[in-house]
Design a protein around this motif. Structure first.
Motif, mmCIF file in Angstrom:
data_model
loop_
_atom_site.group_PDB
_atom_site.id
_atom_site.type_symbol
_atom_site.label_atom_id
_atom_site.label_comp_id
_atom_site.label_asym_id
_atom_site.label_seq_id
_atom_site.Cartn_x
_atom_site.Cartn_y
_atom_site.Cartn_z
ATOM 1 N N ASP A 1 0.814 -1.212 0.000
ATOM 2 C CA ASP A 1 0.000 0.000 0.000
ATOM 3 C C ASP A 1 0.856 1.274 0.000
ATOM 4 O OD1 ASP A 1 0.920 -0.577 2.543
ATOM 5 O OD2 ASP A 1 -0.872 0.139 3.573
ATOM 6 N N TYR A 2 2.135 1.131 -0.297
ATOM 7 C CA TYR A 2 2.987 2.312 -0.427
ATOM 8 C C TYR A 2 2.440 3.195 -1.552
ATOM 9 C CZ TYR A 2 7.351 5.013 -0.664
ATOM 10 O OH TYR A 2 8.293 6.018 -0.644
ATOM 11 N N PRO A 3 2.251 4.501 -1.329
ATOM 12 C CA PRO A 3 1.441 5.317 -2.247
ATOM 13 C C PRO A 3 2.189 5.942 -3.424
ATOM 14 C CG PRO A 3 1.969 6.614 -0.317
ATOM 15 C CD PRO A 3 2.573 5.255 -0.088
ATOM 16 N N TYR A 4 3.241 5.311 -3.889
ATOM 17 C CA TYR A 4 4.007 5.849 -5.013
ATOM 18 C C TYR A 4 4.341 4.722 -5.987
ATOM 19 C CZ TYR A 4 4.919 9.904 -1.974
ATOM 20 O OH TYR A 4 4.797 11.003 -1.153
ATOM 21 N N GLN A 5 4.715 5.090 -7.222
ATOM 22 C CA GLN A 5 5.297 4.121 -8.144
ATOM 23 C C GLN A 5 6.614 3.657 -7.524
ATOM 24 O OE1 GLN A 5 5.729 6.837 -11.371
ATOM 25 N NE2 GLN A 5 3.755 6.404 -12.276
ATOM 26 N N TYR A 6 6.753 2.352 -7.385
ATOM 27 C CA TYR A 6 7.945 1.865 -6.702
ATOM 28 C C TYR A 6 8.433 0.606 -7.409
ATOM 29 C CZ TYR A 6 11.085 1.817 -2.666
ATOM 30 O OH TYR A 6 12.184 1.879 -1.851
ATOM 31 N N SER A 7 9.092 -0.256 -6.670
ATOM 32 C CA SER A 7 9.674 -1.439 -7.278
ATOM 33 C C SER A 7 8.595 -2.425 -7.692
ATOM 34 C CB SER A 7 10.626 -2.094 -6.288
ATOM 35 O OG SER A 7 9.953 -2.367 -5.075
ATOM 36 N N THR A 8 8.978 -3.349 -8.569
ATOM 37 C CA THR A 8 8.080 -4.417 -8.987
ATOM 38 C C THR A 8 8.797 -5.743 -8.824
ATOM 39 O OG1 THR A 8 8.818 -4.444 -11.285
ATOM 40 C CG2 THR A 8 7.089 -2.892 -10.727
ATOM 41 N N SER A 9 8.035 -6.808 -8.806
ATOM 42 C CA SER A 9 8.623 -8.116 -8.518
ATOM 43 C C SER A 9 9.624 -8.542 -9.588
ATOM 44 C CB SER A 9 7.516 -9.167 -8.420
ATOM 45 O OG SER A 9 6.885 -9.360 -9.666
ATOM 46 N N TYR A 10 9.501 -8.057 -10.805
ATOM 47 C CA TYR A 10 10.401 -8.494 -11.869
ATOM 48 C C TYR A 10 11.554 -7.525 -12.113
ATOM 49 C CZ TYR A 10 7.755 -5.117 -14.643
ATOM 50 O OH TYR A 10 7.160 -3.966 -15.098
ATOM 51 N N ASN A 11 11.504 -6.364 -11.484
ATOM 52 C CA ASN A 11 12.528 -5.361 -11.780
ATOM 53 C C ASN A 11 13.576 -5.346 -10.674
ATOM 54 O OD1 ASN A 11 13.970 -2.887 -12.391
ATOM 55 N ND2 ASN A 11 12.279 -2.463 -13.783
ATOM 56 N N PHE A 12 14.240 -6.469 -10.521
ATOM 57 C CA PHE A 12 15.372 -6.610 -9.614
ATOM 58 C C PHE A 12 15.022 -6.626 -8.142
ATOM 59 C CE2 PHE A 12 18.763 -6.275 -12.738
ATOM 60 C CZ PHE A 12 19.620 -7.198 -12.171
ATOM 61 N N VAL A 13 13.770 -6.776 -7.789
ATOM 62 C CA VAL A 13 13.443 -7.005 -6.385
ATOM 63 C C VAL A 13 13.702 -8.484 -6.087
ATOM 64 C CG1 VAL A 13 11.618 -7.033 -4.667
ATOM 65 C CG2 VAL A 13 11.717 -5.209 -6.345
ATOM 66 N N GLU A 14 14.485 -8.729 -5.039
ATOM 67 C CA GLU A 14 14.662 -10.115 -4.631
ATOM 68 C C GLU A 14 13.336 -10.649 -4.109
ATOM 69 O OE1 GLU A 14 17.206 -11.993 -5.147
ATOM 70 O OE2 GLU A 14 18.431 -10.402 -6.017
ATOM 71 N N ARG A 15 13.150 -11.955 -4.208
ATOM 72 C CA ARG A 15 11.833 -12.529 -3.928
ATOM 73 C C ARG A 15 11.531 -12.694 -2.448
ATOM 74 N NH1 ARG A 15 13.092 -12.251 -8.634
ATOM 75 N NH2 ARG A 15 12.263 -10.190 -8.514
ATOM 76 N N GLY A 16 12.495 -12.432 -1.580
ATOM 77 C CA GLY A 16 12.240 -12.542 -0.159
ATOM 78 C C GLY A 16 12.861 -13.756 0.493
ATOM 79 N N TRP A 17 13.755 -14.443 -0.238
ATOM 80 C CA TRP A 17 14.342 -15.653 0.346
ATOM 81 C C TRP A 17 15.367 -15.295 1.428
ATOM 82 C CZ3 TRP A 17 10.658 -17.962 -1.742
ATOM 83 C CH2 TRP A 17 10.379 -17.948 -3.106
ATOM 84 N N ARG A 18 16.310 -14.413 1.097
ATOM 85 C CA ARG A 18 17.359 -14.086 2.074
ATOM 86 C C ARG A 18 16.793 -13.338 3.266
ATOM 87 N NH1 ARG A 18 20.688 -10.482 -0.001
ATOM 88 N NH2 ARG A 18 19.821 -10.360 -2.082
ATOM 89 N N ASP A 19 15.998 -12.297 3.007
ATOM 90 C CA ASP A 19 15.454 -11.548 4.145
ATOM 91 C C ASP A 19 14.504 -12.418 4.957
ATOM 92 O OD1 ASP A 19 13.934 -10.815 1.528
ATOM 93 O OD2 ASP A 19 12.457 -10.444 3.091
ATOM 94 N N GLY A 20 13.787 -13.317 4.281
ATOM 95 C CA GLY A 20 12.899 -14.218 5.009
ATOM 96 C C GLY A 20 13.663 -15.115 5.969
ATOM 97 N N GLU A 21 14.793 -15.635 5.517
ATOM 98 C CA GLU A 21 15.590 -16.499 6.380
ATOM 99 C C GLU A 21 16.221 -15.721 7.526
ATOM 100 O OE1 GLU A 21 16.955 -19.796 8.061
ATOM 101 O OE2 GLU A 21 15.621 -19.720 6.295
ATOM 102 N N ILE A 22 16.715 -14.525 7.230
ATOM 103 C CA ILE A 22 17.333 -13.713 8.279
ATOM 104 C C ILE A 22 16.293 -13.340 9.334
ATOM 105 C CG2 ILE A 22 18.519 -11.538 8.763
ATOM 106 C CD1 ILE A 22 19.630 -11.763 5.822
ATOM 107 N N VAL A 23 15.108 -12.923 8.891
ATOM 108 C CA VAL A 23 14.038 -12.603 9.835
ATOM 109 C C VAL A 23 13.642 -13.839 10.628
ATOM 110 C CG1 VAL A 23 11.591 -11.971 10.006
ATOM 111 C CG2 VAL A 23 13.136 -10.622 8.579
#
Length: 844
Positions: free
Chosen positions: A535-557
């Motif tokens: 719900d961030y209110p600006y044009q921002y990153s997209t899942s295909y434009n170099f955003v990591e899928r959440g594997w590393r941060d998911g494991e660290i968290v």
């Protein structure tokens, strides 16, 4: 997939495109001799190199120094620079950089400024044309001319003086690094413009990408509705943004005005007036690797009762190292951290009151515009309702062994015309906007508290980064900074209309960018995931434009959230951790899908192995070999029938779509998150079924992919699981600057990890032995760093060494510790006096 996509990756942030030196070195092209035997360590021209042995005590003369300075070297090569004046500190750092990394520095500035062909011949022309078009040198010259009197100007000037002191000394004493001897030239003097250009090259390697063009092939074939389902704004699997809102909606901030060079002139409109055809973007020039981990944990969750910070930037490995680690002390500064040779200030590290780390933000800062042109109107493009002349900037490129190329840069209102994926676009890149990042970093180094640190980042323009923060007073924070372009219409993560309707209208306000300060959970993690929730209110990153899928941060968290009283040793262990969070989420779902299914005896053995797996991609285990294949085949089984149905074309670079069921591709990187999200939340999703109407659900697809993966693995590796162990097929290699295999360290067999594990292991080359799944990891954590503000313990280790000379004991001496997950203690101040050091006395 990575090992198939970027065999020619160079190191981001400071080392030359290896191929530019490799080709002439190996073949004798462009009038250069074949260098293989000449460059062998222990013989040839390496033998007389000045820094081949251990450092010795010296007295160094830097005329005009305000007061005596010292440089102390530990046995491991880590440097400690102490000076009586701020300018003297940065001058001495410049001298030290040049003494140990001059060849690296000179080749790096040549890459940034498009001057490689002058010394290595026509094989470097592609790189030179691209950098001339992009305009790092033009931007650096503009910024230097506009930089007012003050700390940044003084620092850059002092640093350049120190580099030139070293150059003059090395030339006088016939001690230039070997590469200058081999290539037959002497380096010119260093200037502040060189440092600014190198600084922008660092940004290029982590922010210039062409994914918008690549994924446009899928978007046009699938249509927007299906494309958005497959490649959503927020990845489909579970996410861990560090800013969960509520969010501010503030007016956009105006961007710095990018006036194109005064020497640019309107194209005359005649055929051929613009010279060479549009430059093709070299694969090694774009961001295809270069991310990072960083996390901060508050004292409420640590054993010491004070914050812990850990940071490890992920880039291609190199010898010499990308980084030069040092401590700097003067009346106005005290810091410990890593510098990039060519840039005077540390990019990550600590001061006396706080520590900080960096990760790359993945929101688009490279925009591609489809300009309307007409063969009947050469030299023109249609913009804002009328035909406009292109601007032409002459950029002659000297070529060793050949005639100077009269290159012409062609500019529209959006940027230079380039050929990307066989199509011509005008490229808008934030990295050439007017910028004074040096002033921002110097203000950061002088900050005394959290407020001062955050204020210093207001001046940061590019690249887009996440700064992690932990201080002596108990604060932890994470700030996303840098230009965040917003467009009037269209999607900035796909090509935009060039008629003016998709122009950039401003940037997200600094105070509205994602941030987190002392959150209630007591930790903040950044690992290149999307920083804000959906719900961030600006044009921002997209899942295909170099955003990591959440594997590393998911494991660290996952691990931090279950750790009650974290120690620095435990945080360090997490930096070397090989748990695969993708497997942690997916394998239990697969095992659930197999319940009640009649499996043949070997399939049952595989299922039993998966049941017993702890989800680590460690060298002694067979399960990661299976899972690396299974994740690909799951995406293939789900989407390949639909690729065919929608007639999605492969992109010209052949990186968008997988070649077969067992290969990766850029699309698969996103679709793994999409299919996992569907399995978790929408198991009856229509795309599990086939285009011919055959009904399937998530369970059907998981089972089919399991049977196929087992059959394929059995065929490849046989029934003996000892032949499946991951370490049989994974090695790690540290390539050298000159591109000569004799100067590499490794490959070291029995390695582990993958692009999804906290201890990242990314293969950019295939092993040459022909074994199935053989892979050389040549990228990952290039520096590991940790600070516990309660115990005062500081530790770091570099995947490389301090010297660029293969005969030096400091060439790759960090690698053995790095591979074992061990560290050097970071000594500061009085602690250095108690260590065994070699000292240089620096006098006027």
């Amino acid at each position: 997939m990575w090992r198939h996509l970027r065999r020619t990756l160079d190191v981001g942030g400071g080392v030359i495109l290896a191929a530019a030196v490799l080709v002439p070195s190996a073949t004798g092209l462009a009038g250069l001799p074949a260098l293989g035997a000449t460059l062998n360590p222990g013989g040839g021209v390496w033998r007389p190199a000045a820094d081949a042995g251990p450092a010795r005590a010296e007295t160094v003369s830097l005329p005009g120094l305000s007061a005596p300075a010292t440089v102390a070297f530990e046995d491991n090569g880590l440097a400690h620079v102490t000076a009586g004046a701020d300018a003297d500190l940065f001058r001495t750092i410049g001298y030290v950089h040049a003494r140990f990394r001059l060849a690296q520095m000179d080749l790096t500035r040549r890459q940034a400024q498009g001057e490689l062909a002058e010394i290595v011949g026509p094989d470097a022309l592609e790189s030179d044309r691209f950098e001339r078009d992009l305009g790092l040198q033009r931007a650096a010259r503009r910024d230097w001319a506009a930089l007012p009197a003050g700390p940044a100007r003084e620092t850059l000037t002092a640093y350049s003086r120190g580099v030139n002191d070293a150059i003059r000394e090395l030339v006088r004493d016939h001690r230039l690094p070997t590469l200058f001897t081999v290539l037959g030239y002497e380096p010119r003097e260093w200037t502040p413009v060189d440092s600014l250009a190198v600084q922008r090259l660092v940004g290029q390697k982590i922010s210039f990408d062409e994914q918008a063009v690549r994924f446009s092939f899928a978007q046009k074939a699938l249509g927007q509705k299906v494309f958005d389902q497959w490649f959503p704004v927020v990845p489909g699997n579970r996410q861990q943004p560090f800013d969960k809102g509520p969010f501010k909606k503030l007016p956009l901030e105006p961007l710095p005005v990018r006036a194109y060079p005064a020497d640019g002139v309107p194209a005359d409109g005649t055929p051929g007036a613009l010279g060479t055809p549009p430059t093709t973007v070299p694969a090694a020039a774009v961001h295809s690797l270069g991310n990072s981990n960083s996390w901060v944990v508050s004292g409420s969750r640590t054993a010491s009762g004070a914050p812990i910070l850990s940071a490890d930037p992920h880039l291609p490995y190199s010898l010499p190292s990308i980084w030069y680690q040092l401590e700097g002390s003067s009346p106005g500064y005290h810091f410990s951290g890593v510098t990039t040779p060519g840039i005077p200030v540390p990019l990550l590290g600590k001061t006396g009151t706080f520590s900080w780390g960096l990760t790359a933000s993945q929101r688009p800062t490279t925009l591609f515009y489809e300009e309307r042109t007409d063969p009947a109107r050469p030299g023109q493009y249609f913009y804002q309702g009328k035909w406009q002349p292109l601007t032409s900037v002459p950029e002659p490129i000297k070529v060793r062994g050949g005639a100077t190329e009269q290159h012409q840069v062609r500019l529209t209102a959006h940027g230079p015309i380039m050929r990307v994926q066989a199509r011509d676009y005008a490229v808008w890149w934030a990295g050439t906007l007017p910028s004074d990042n040096m002033s921002s970093m110097l203000a950061l180094l002088r900050a005394k508290d959290l407020g001062g640190f955050r204020a210093s980042l207001r001046g940061w323009t590019t690249p887009a980064l996440n700064f992690s923060y932990a201080d002596r007073s108990g604060n932890i924070a994470m700030f996303n900074v840098g230009v965040a372009p917003q467009v009037a219409s269209g999607n900035p993560a796909l090509p935009l209309a060039g008629d003016g309707s998709g122009d950039v209208t401003g940037s997200i306000a600094h105070d509205a960018l994602p941030s987190s300060v002392n959150p209630p959970e007591g930790y903040i993690v950044s690992a290149n995931q999307r920083e804000a929730s959906g719900d961030y209110p600006y044009q921002y990153s997209t899942s295909y434009n170099f955003v990591e899928r959440g594997w590393r941060d998911g494991e660290i968290v996952e691990q931090l959230s279950h750790q009650d009283k974290l120690t620095l040793a435990q945080s360090a262990a997490l930096q070397s951790d090989w748990h695969d969070n993708h497997a942690r989420q997916l394998v239990p779902l697969l095992l659930g899908a197999l319940k009640g299914v009649e499996l043949d005896p070997f399939e049952q053995r595989v299922a039993d192995l998966l049941t017993a797996w702890d989800y680590t991609a460690s060298p002694d285990k067979p399960q990661p070999v299976f899972f690396d294949s299974y994740k690909n085949r799951l995406s293939w089984a789900t989407f390949q029938p639909w690729w065919t149905h929608y007639k999605v074309p492969q992109d010209p670079d052949k990186g968008l779509l997988p070649r077969n069921a067992d290969s990766g591709a850029w699309a698969n990187e996103t679709l793994r998150g999409t299919v996992l999200g569907w399995i978790q939340n929408d198991p009856d999703n229509a795309f599990f079924s086939l285009p011919d109407g055959t009904r399937r659900d998530a369970t059907d697809v998981m089972r089919a992919a399991f049977h196929e993966t087992v059959a394929n693995a059995l065929k490849k590796y046989g029934p003996d699981f000892r032949n499946w162990t991951y370490g049989k097929y994974e090695s790690v290699l540290f390539p050298n600057l000159a591109g000569m295999s004799a100067l590499d360290l490794g490959p070291y067999p029995g390695w582990g990890g993958n692009p999804r594990t906290p201890n990242v292991s990314v293969g950019t080359r295939d092993a040459a032995d022909g074994r199935p799944l053989s892979n050389l990891a040549t990228a990952g954590a290039t520096w590991r760093f940790g600070v516990d503000w309660g115990t005062g313990q500081i530790q770091a280790v570099t995947a490389g060494g301090q010297s660029e000379n293969p005969m030096s004991p400091w060439y790759g001496n960090g690698i053995p510790l790095w591979m074992k997950g061990r560290y050097w203690p970071v000594l500061e101040g009085a602690a250095v006096l108690g260590a065994r050091t070699v000292q240089w006395k620096v006098t006027s």
